[in-house]
Motif scaffolding. Structure first.
Motif, mmCIF file in Angstrom:
data_model
loop_
_atom_site.group_PDB
_atom_site.id
_atom_site.type_symbol
_atom_site.label_atom_id
_atom_site.label_comp_id
_atom_site.label_asym_id
_atom_site.label_seq_id
_atom_site.Cartn_x
_atom_site.Cartn_y
_atom_site.Cartn_z
ATOM 1 N N GLN A 164 0.832 -1.212 0.000
ATOM 2 C CA GLN A 164 0.000 0.000 0.000
ATOM 3 C C GLN A 164 0.870 1.267 0.000
ATOM 4 O OE1 GLN A 164 -2.551 -0.801 3.392
ATOM 5 N NE2 GLN A 164 -4.086 -1.706 2.036
ATOM 6 N N ALA A 165 1.938 1.223 -0.795
ATOM 7 C CA ALA A 165 2.860 2.359 -0.890
ATOM 8 C C ALA A 165 2.331 3.399 -1.865
ATOM 9 C CB ALA A 165 4.243 1.885 -1.330
ATOM 10 N N ASP A 166 2.538 4.659 -1.522
ATOM 11 C CA ASP A 166 2.189 5.771 -2.403
ATOM 12 C C ASP A 166 3.353 6.113 -3.324
ATOM 13 O OD1 ASP A 166 -0.428 6.673 -1.114
ATOM 14 O OD2 ASP A 166 0.942 6.737 0.594
ATOM 15 N N ILE A 167 4.578 5.862 -2.825
ATOM 16 C CA ILE A 167 5.799 6.249 -3.522
ATOM 17 C C ILE A 167 6.796 5.107 -3.407
ATOM 18 C CG2 ILE A 167 7.733 7.909 -3.531
ATOM 19 C CD1 ILE A 167 5.622 9.812 -2.008
ATOM 20 N N VAL A 168 7.511 4.820 -4.491
ATOM 21 C CA VAL A 168 8.557 3.802 -4.480
ATOM 22 C C VAL A 168 9.865 4.455 -4.904
ATOM 23 C CG1 VAL A 168 9.341 1.600 -5.409
ATOM 24 C CG2 VAL A 168 6.899 1.992 -5.073
ATOM 25 N N CYS A 169 10.905 4.282 -4.092
ATOM 26 C CA CYS A 169 12.245 4.780 -4.418
ATOM 27 C C CYS A 169 13.150 3.576 -4.651
ATOM 28 C CB CYS A 169 12.803 5.624 -3.268
ATOM 29 S SG CYS A 169 11.775 7.035 -2.839
ATOM 30 N N PHE A 170 13.863 3.599 -5.770
ATOM 31 C CA PHE A 170 14.727 2.476 -6.108
ATOM 32 C C PHE A 170 15.888 2.960 -6.952
ATOM 33 C CE2 PHE A 170 11.867 2.977 -9.613
ATOM 34 C CZ PHE A 170 12.562 2.573 -10.740
ATOM 35 N N GLY A 171 16.869 2.099 -7.142
ATOM 36 C CA GLY A 171 18.035 2.435 -7.948
ATOM 37 C C GLY A 171 18.351 1.305 -8.905
ATOM 38 N N HIS A 172 19.581 0.828 -8.847
ATOM 39 C CA HIS A 172 20.101 -0.330 -9.575
ATOM 40 C C HIS A 172 20.438 -0.057 -11.036
ATOM 41 C CE1 HIS A 172 21.125 -4.442 -10.297
ATOM 42 N NE2 HIS A 172 20.091 -4.686 -11.074
ATOM 43 N N SER A 173 19.564 0.598 -11.785
ATOM 44 C CA SER A 173 19.820 0.798 -13.214
ATOM 45 C C SER A 173 20.764 1.970 -13.483
ATOM 46 C CB SER A 173 18.508 1.033 -13.971
ATOM 47 O OG SER A 173 17.962 2.292 -13.614
ATOM 48 N N HIS A 174 20.946 2.847 -12.490
ATOM 49 C CA HIS A 174 21.749 4.067 -12.619
ATOM 50 C C HIS A 174 21.108 5.066 -13.580
ATOM 51 C CE1 HIS A 174 25.817 2.296 -11.112
ATOM 52 N NE2 HIS A 174 24.812 1.570 -10.654
ATOM 53 N N ILE A 175 19.839 4.853 -13.928
ATOM 54 C CA ILE A 175 19.144 5.718 -14.886
ATOM 55 C C ILE A 175 18.106 6.563 -14.148
ATOM 56 C CG2 ILE A 175 17.657 5.781 -16.922
ATOM 57 C CD1 ILE A 175 18.974 3.090 -17.754
ATOM 58 N N LEU A 176 18.281 7.874 -14.219
ATOM 59 C CA LEU A 176 17.352 8.813 -13.609
ATOM 60 C C LEU A 176 15.973 8.667 -14.231
ATOM 61 C CD1 LEU A 176 16.766 11.436 -11.932
ATOM 62 C CD2 LEU A 176 17.498 12.705 -13.956
ATOM 63 N N ALA A 192 11.406 9.246 -13.207
ATOM 64 C CA ALA A 192 10.266 9.352 -12.299
ATOM 65 C C ALA A 192 9.001 9.264 -13.136
ATOM 66 C CB ALA A 192 10.309 10.666 -11.533
ATOM 67 N N GLU A 193 8.072 8.478 -12.661
ATOM 68 C CA GLU A 193 6.799 8.366 -13.360
ATOM 69 C C GLU A 193 5.734 7.895 -12.395
ATOM 70 O OE1 GLU A 193 6.246 4.838 -16.083
ATOM 71 O OE2 GLU A 193 8.411 4.692 -15.765
ATOM 72 N N PHE A 242 6.939 6.307 -8.934
ATOM 73 C CA PHE A 242 8.189 5.558 -8.948
ATOM 74 C C PHE A 242 9.330 6.542 -9.190
ATOM 75 C CE2 PHE A 242 4.992 2.471 -9.824
ATOM 76 C CZ PHE A 242 5.445 1.304 -9.218
ATOM 77 N N ILE A 243 10.342 6.520 -8.303
ATOM 78 C CA ILE A 243 11.471 7.448 -8.409
ATOM 79 C C ILE A 243 12.776 6.679 -8.403
ATOM 80 C CG2 ILE A 243 12.718 9.356 -7.313
ATOM 81 C CD1 ILE A 243 10.012 10.079 -5.927
#
Length: 174
Positions: A100-112, A114-115, A122-123
């Motif tokens: 039930q998240a409103d916002i997800v922060c993640f990395g891994h791809s090194h590609i900036l 947000a959508e 997703f950020i």
């Protein structure tokens, strides 16, 4: 208003994390690291960040994911490698719905990036050390106020990239 600093994939650079904290630490409510710091959780450069475990984090005892609640909004933080984010956001989307998240922060791809997908933001703050897809060494600050989310993008050492600022409307709570 709540402000969240989001950084990822610093790959061993204590200098960059310390610089970002010096510049923004007093102005934000939470500092998130989306993994691949390659630092022990006791390293002074990362102790003030809430960090998750990335696929290159062999030294720290970080969780695979964390949930933070700010301004009544639930933020899911994970590195992304456990959800195949380099090829799809679908797995992470289902996890966000489950939590039930409103916002997800993640990395891994090194590609900036947000959508908004349905009602979830997703950020991916990109990488401050080894960016892909663009030259800037990026990190972000998310500002949450009422039902609005503003995302500010920064290039390490060069300030805000104001033309990349994004605004999102969050679904009403209650």
């Amino acid at each position: 208003m709540s402000k969240v600093l989001i950084v990822s994939d610093s790959h061993g650079s204590t200098e960059m994390l310390e610089g970002i904290e010096r510049q923004h630490g007093e102005d934000v409510d939470l500092m998130i690291h989306c993994g691949d710091s390659e630092l022990s959780e006791k390293d002074p450069a990362i102790v003030n960040f809430r960090s998750v475990k990335g696929n290159c984090d062999f030294y720290g005892n970080y969780p695979d994911e964390e949930i933070h609640v700010l301004n009544g909004r639930k933020i899911l933080v994970t590195h992304g490698h456990l959800y195949s984010v380099k090829s799809t956001l679908v797995n992470l989307y289902y996890k966000a719905k489950e939590m039930q998240a409103d916002i997800v922060c993640f990395g891994h791809s090194h590609i900036l990036g947000a959508e908004m997908v349905d009602d979830v933001i997703f950020i991916n703050p990109g990488s401050v050390r080894l960016p892909r897809g663009r030259d800037e060494k990026t990190y972000t600050i998310l500002e949450l106020e009422n039902d609005q989310a503003s995302l500010r993008i920064f290039d390490y050492g060069n300030g805000e990239l104001s033309d990349l600022r994004q605004e999102f409307s969050l679904h009403k709570k209650g």
